[in-house]
Design a protein around this motif. Structure first.
Motif, PDB file in Angstrom:
ATOM      1  N   PHE A  75      50.680  60.396  46.608  1.00  0.00           N
ATOM      2  CA  PHE A  75      51.352  61.609  47.088  1.00  0.00           C
ATOM      3  C   PHE A  75      50.452  62.370  48.065  1.00  0.00           C
ATOM      4  CE2 PHE A  75      52.854  65.951  46.506  1.00  0.00           C
ATOM      5  CZ  PHE A  75      54.222  65.779  46.602  1.00  0.00           C
ATOM      6  N   PHE A  76      49.186  62.557  47.680  1.00  0.00           N
ATOM      7  CA  PHE A  76      48.268  63.294  48.553  1.00  0.00           C
ATOM      8  C   PHE A  76      47.990  62.505  49.833  1.00  0.00           C
ATOM      9  CE2 PHE A  76      46.655  65.350  44.487  1.00  0.00           C
ATOM     10  CZ  PHE A  76      47.530  66.393  44.651  1.00  0.00           C
ATOM     11  N   ILE A  77      47.873  61.177  49.708  1.00  0.00           N
ATOM     12  CA  ILE A  77      47.609  60.378  50.909  1.00  0.00           C
ATOM     13  C   ILE A  77      48.787  60.477  51.870  1.00  0.00           C
ATOM     14  CG2 ILE A  77      47.245  58.053  51.770  1.00  0.00           C
ATOM     15  CD1 ILE A  77      45.735  57.422  49.292  1.00  0.00           C
ATOM     16  N   LEU A  78      50.000  60.489  51.345  1.00  0.00           N
ATOM     17  CA  LEU A  78      51.170  60.646  52.217  1.00  0.00           C
ATOM     18  C   LEU A  78      51.122  61.985  52.943  1.00  0.00           C
ATOM     19  CD1 LEU A  78      54.153  59.242  50.153  1.00  0.00           C
ATOM     20  CD2 LEU A  78      52.965  58.191  52.036  1.00  0.00           C
ATOM     21  N   THR A  79      50.714  63.055  52.228  1.00  0.00           N
ATOM     22  CA  THR A  79      50.600  64.366  52.866  1.00  0.00           C
ATOM     23  C   THR A  79      49.612  64.329  54.018  1.00  0.00           C
ATOM     24  OG1 THR A  79      50.955  65.299  50.690  1.00  0.00           O
ATOM     25  CG2 THR A  79      50.170  66.775  52.378  1.00  0.00           C
ATOM     26  N   VAL A  80      48.409  63.797  53.722  1.00  0.00           N
ATOM     27  CA  VAL A  80      47.366  63.775  54.747  1.00  0.00           C
ATOM     28  C   VAL A  80      47.795  62.888  55.916  1.00  0.00           C
ATOM     29  CG1 VAL A  80      45.012  63.063  55.193  1.00  0.00           C
ATOM     30  CG2 VAL A  80      45.543  64.282  53.123  1.00  0.00           C
ATOM     31  N   ALA A  81      48.491  61.779  55.620  1.00  0.00           N
ATOM     32  CA  ALA A  81      48.915  60.889  56.699  1.00  0.00           C
ATOM     33  C   ALA A  81      49.946  61.559  57.589  1.00  0.00           C
ATOM     34  CB  ALA A  81      49.482  59.603  56.112  1.00  0.00           C
ATOM     35  N   ALA A  82      50.828  62.377  56.992  1.00  0.00           N
ATOM     36  CA  ALA A  82      51.815  63.075  57.816  1.00  0.00           C
ATOM     37  C   ALA A  82      51.129  64.082  58.727  1.00  0.00           C
ATOM     38  CB  ALA A  82      52.836  63.772  56.918  1.00  0.00           C
ATOM     39  N   ALA A  83      50.165  64.845  58.182  1.00  0.00           N
ATOM     40  CA  ALA A  83      49.434  65.813  59.017  1.00  0.00           C
ATOM     41  C   ALA A  83      48.667  65.092  60.113  1.00  0.00           C
ATOM     42  CB  ALA A  83      48.485  66.631  58.151  1.00  0.00           C
ATOM     43  N   GLU A  84      48.065  63.944  59.755  1.00  0.00           N
ATOM     44  CA  GLU A  84      47.279  63.181  60.733  1.00  0.00           C
ATOM     45  C   GLU A  84      48.171  62.666  61.860  1.00  0.00           C
ATOM     46  OE1 GLU A  84      47.465  59.437  60.080  1.00  0.00           O
ATOM     47  OE2 GLU A  84      46.639  59.105  62.070  1.00  0.00           O
ATOM     48  N   ALA A  85      49.357  62.192  61.502  1.00  0.00           N
ATOM     49  CA  ALA A  85      50.260  61.676  62.536  1.00  0.00           C
ATOM     50  C   ALA A  85      50.701  62.784  63.473  1.00  0.00           C
ATOM     51  CB  ALA A  85      51.470  61.020  61.878  1.00  0.00           C
ATOM     52  N   SER A  86      51.006  63.967  62.905  1.00  0.00           N
ATOM     53  CA  SER A  86      51.487  65.046  63.782  1.00  0.00           C
ATOM     54  C   SER A  86      50.388  65.507  64.727  1.00  0.00           C
ATOM     55  CB  SER A  86      52.011  66.206  62.941  1.00  0.00           C
ATOM     56  OG  SER A  86      50.953  66.837  62.288  1.00  0.00           O
ATOM     57  N   ILE A  87      49.155  65.680  64.210  1.00  0.00           N
ATOM     58  CA  ILE A  87      48.070  66.154  65.078  1.00  0.00           C
ATOM     59  C   ILE A  87      47.699  65.071  66.091  1.00  0.00           C
ATOM     60  CG2 ILE A  87      45.690  66.925  65.121  1.00  0.00           C
ATOM     61  CD1 ILE A  87      46.101  68.244  62.523  1.00  0.00           C
ATOM     62  N   GLY A  88      47.703  63.797  65.636  1.00  0.00           N
ATOM     63  CA  GLY A  88      47.373  62.711  66.563  1.00  0.00           C
ATOM     64  C   GLY A  88      48.368  62.633  67.700  1.00  0.00           C
ATOM     65  N   LEU A  89      49.655  62.760  67.382  1.00  0.00           N
ATOM     66  CA  LEU A  89      50.664  62.694  68.445  1.00  0.00           C
ATOM     67  C   LEU A  89      50.577  63.904  69.356  1.00  0.00           C
ATOM     68  CD1 LEU A  89      53.601  61.166  66.474  1.00  0.00           C
ATOM     69  CD2 LEU A  89      52.321  60.136  68.295  1.00  0.00           C
ATOM     70  N   ALA A  90      50.208  65.081  68.802  1.00  0.00           N
ATOM     71  CA  ALA A  90      50.020  66.250  69.674  1.00  0.00           C
ATOM     72  C   ALA A  90      48.872  66.003  70.637  1.00  0.00           C
ATOM     73  CB  ALA A  90      49.761  67.492  68.826  1.00  0.00           C
ATOM     74  N   ILE A  91      47.788  65.388  70.135  1.00  0.00           N
ATOM     75  CA  ILE A  91      46.656  65.082  71.016  1.00  0.00           C
ATOM     76  C   ILE A  91      47.082  64.095  72.094  1.00  0.00           C
ATOM     77  CG2 ILE A  91      44.405  63.962  71.083  1.00  0.00           C
ATOM     78  CD1 ILE A  91      43.808  65.175  68.403  1.00  0.00           C
TER      79      ILE A  91
END
Lengths: 205, 101
Positions: B64-80
């Motif tokens: 569950f926590f890994i899914l949370t972190v992965a979603a945040a990582e994907a959003s910030i990565g795509l913004a970059i």
């Protein structure tokens, strides 16, 4: 028996579509292969009786994250031909690294008992609720990490908005806060007292 | 029967494929992010398989926590990636070498 057949089909689908992600030429097709990988993995997680996480994987990943990926892929106008030029040149290195990593993992997995006996678990009873179990663990033992996860999502939102927000120079746009803050009576409106005139021209007192 | 080692081998294969994707692909930043998602999926597989075979729910909490972190990582990565494309008009990995010169 039927579980093994389902496992083999879903595992082959997962591996095949994961291979498709890294070898296919077009980025949109790669994103769609990744969607297929996630859906097949969700099936495998159902086989492992993690029903809540399987549904979350489909809803959050396929529904939100991969749609975001597809949105970005279609928004950025990239040259698909030149994006794949180095594939043949780097293929031997990639295959060698992948085989080495897989061999290492396989060695660790198959050569040790790790001191624990992994018997095949019994299937759960019909009224067993995976969601209830998970919720009880999250809201009691893992309450503080759960709140930190919420903060991480908030930081993600703020960071994504701040990164993509831009104010271009030289473009005329409204500053609504400034417009609202204006005090018209004191700033830009001047009331002049002057005598009114009648139709005949004589001035009223 | 399906043993734990079947699932571990599957997750190892997924991890190796994701790693190979990062090595193969020197051009497209978005594909690198997708390969990172594959690596995280392999890690999640391990957590869920061990959670089932050890009969412990904590593994699923970590997924569950890994899914949370992965979603945040994907959003910030795509913004970059979006900012990168806006500034350089390219998402080619070979073009991002300002710090090298």
């Amino acid at each position: 028996m039927i579980q093994q057949i389902v496992f083999i089909i879903l595992a082959a689908l997962t591996i095949g579509s994961a291979l498709g992600v890294i070898v296919v030429r077009h980025t949109v097709y790669a994103a769609l292969f990744l969607v297929l990988t996630f859906v097949a993995s969700a099936g495998l997680w159902l086989l492992l009786e993690a029903e809540f996480l399987a549904l979350v994987l489909v809803l959050v990943y396929v529904g939100a994250v991969m749609v975001l990926f597809l949105f970005i892929v279609m928004m950025l106008d990239t040259d698909t031909q030149s994006l794949r030029q180095g594939l043949v040149r780097y293929a031997p290195l990639g295959v060698v690294v992948a085989l080495i990593v897989f061999a290492e993992i396989g060695y660790v997995v198959y050569s040790r008992e790790m001191g624990v006996s992994f018997g095949t678990p019994l299937p759960r009873a019909g009224d067993f609720s995976n969601t209830r179990e998970l919720g009880q663990a999250i809201y009691t033992a893992y309450g503080f990490p759960f709140e930190i996860a919420g903060v991480i999502l908030l930081v993600g939102i703020v960071a994504a908005i701040m990164l993509t927000l831009r104010r271009r120079q030289g473009v005329r746009h409204q500053n609504i806060a400034k417009q609202v803050r204006v005090n018209a009576k004191r700033g830009r409106l001047r009331i002049v007292h002057m005598p009114s005139e009648s139709r005949t021209g004589e001035k009223n007192p | 029967m399906i043993t734990l080692f079947d699932f571990l081998a599957l997750s190892g294969a997924l991890f190796a494929i994701g790693l190979a994707g990062i090595f193969l692909n020197r051009k497209n930043v978005i594909l690198l992010l997708m390969c990172v998602e594959l690596l995280l999926l392999a890690a999640n597989f391990n957590f869920i398989a061990f959670s089932r075979y050890l009969n412990d729910i904590s593994g699923q909490v970590f997924v569950f926590f890994i899914l949370t972190v992965a979603a945040a990582e994907a959003s910030i990565g795509l913004a970059i990636v979006v900012v990168l494309f806006r500034n350089r008009s390219s998402i080619n990995v070979d073009d991002i070498d300002s710090l090298k010169h």
